[in-house]
Design a protein around this motif. Sequence first.
Motif, PDB file in Angstrom:
ATOM      1  N   HIS A  42       0.806  -1.217   0.000  1.00  0.00           N
ATOM      2  CA  HIS A  42       0.000   0.000   0.000  1.00  0.00           C
ATOM      3  C   HIS A  42       0.842   1.271   0.000  1.00  0.00           C
ATOM      4  N   ARG A  43       2.017   1.249   0.606  1.00  0.00           N
ATOM      5  CA  ARG A  43       2.878   2.436   0.598  1.00  0.00           C
ATOM      6  C   ARG A  43       3.419   2.712  -0.804  1.00  0.00           C
ATOM      7  N   GLU A  44       3.835   1.666  -1.486  1.00  0.00           N
ATOM      8  CA  GLU A  44       4.343   1.822  -2.843  1.00  0.00           C
ATOM      9  C   GLU A  44       3.238   2.300  -3.787  1.00  0.00           C
ATOM     10  N   ILE A  45       2.043   1.754  -3.608  1.00  0.00           N
ATOM     11  CA  ILE A  45       0.904   2.157  -4.440  1.00  0.00           C
ATOM     12  C   ILE A  45       0.578   3.632  -4.194  1.00  0.00           C
ATOM     13  N   ALA A  46       0.612   4.055  -2.939  1.00  0.00           N
ATOM     14  CA  ALA A  46       0.347   5.455  -2.606  1.00  0.00           C
ATOM     15  C   ALA A  46       1.394   6.373  -3.235  1.00  0.00           C
ATOM     16  N   ALA A  47       2.646   5.940  -3.246  1.00  0.00           N
ATOM     17  CA  ALA A  47       3.712   6.747  -3.850  1.00  0.00           C
ATOM     18  C   ALA A  47       3.490   6.894  -5.356  1.00  0.00           C
ATOM     19  N   ILE A  48       3.087   5.833  -6.013  1.00  0.00           N
ATOM     20  CA  ILE A  48       2.805   5.893  -7.444  1.00  0.00           C
ATOM     21  C   ILE A  48       1.609   6.799  -7.712  1.00  0.00           C
ATOM     22  N   GLN A  49       0.602   6.725  -6.846  1.00  0.00           N
ATOM     23  CA  GLN A  49      -0.610   7.518  -7.045  1.00  0.00           C
ATOM     24  C   GLN A  49      -0.376   9.013  -6.856  1.00  0.00           C
ATOM     25  N   GLN A  50       0.715   9.389  -6.236  1.00  0.00           N
ATOM     26  CA  GLN A  50       1.049  10.812  -6.159  1.00  0.00           C
ATOM     27  C   GLN A  50       1.302  11.374  -7.556  1.00  0.00           C
ATOM     28  N   TYR A  51       1.876  10.562  -8.431  1.00  0.00           N
ATOM     29  CA  TYR A  51       2.212  11.005  -9.775  1.00  0.00           C
ATOM     30  C   TYR A  51       1.163  10.586 -10.805  1.00  0.00           C
ATOM     31  N   LEU A  52       0.445   9.522 -10.519  1.00  0.00           N
ATOM     32  CA  LEU A  52      -0.614   9.026 -11.409  1.00  0.00           C
ATOM     33  C   LEU A  52      -1.899   8.843 -10.592  1.00  0.00           C
TER      34      LEU A  52
END
Length: 60
Positions: A42-52
Amino acid sequence: MYIAYSALQTASQSNAPIQTEPQNNELLLRYQAYQSTCQKYHREIAAIQQYLPGWTPAFK
């Protein structure tokens, strides 16, 4: 998560013949694995969602 939910809804609402029990079990196991993977990363997904915004991992 939305992709997985919509995939399950589409499969259950189709006019195809009733699926056999092993296929239903496989789909359920795949969905549970998808959920646990999303929770684990979930942390990695949240980091990606900052840009996408709105990005989610694909459910296959």
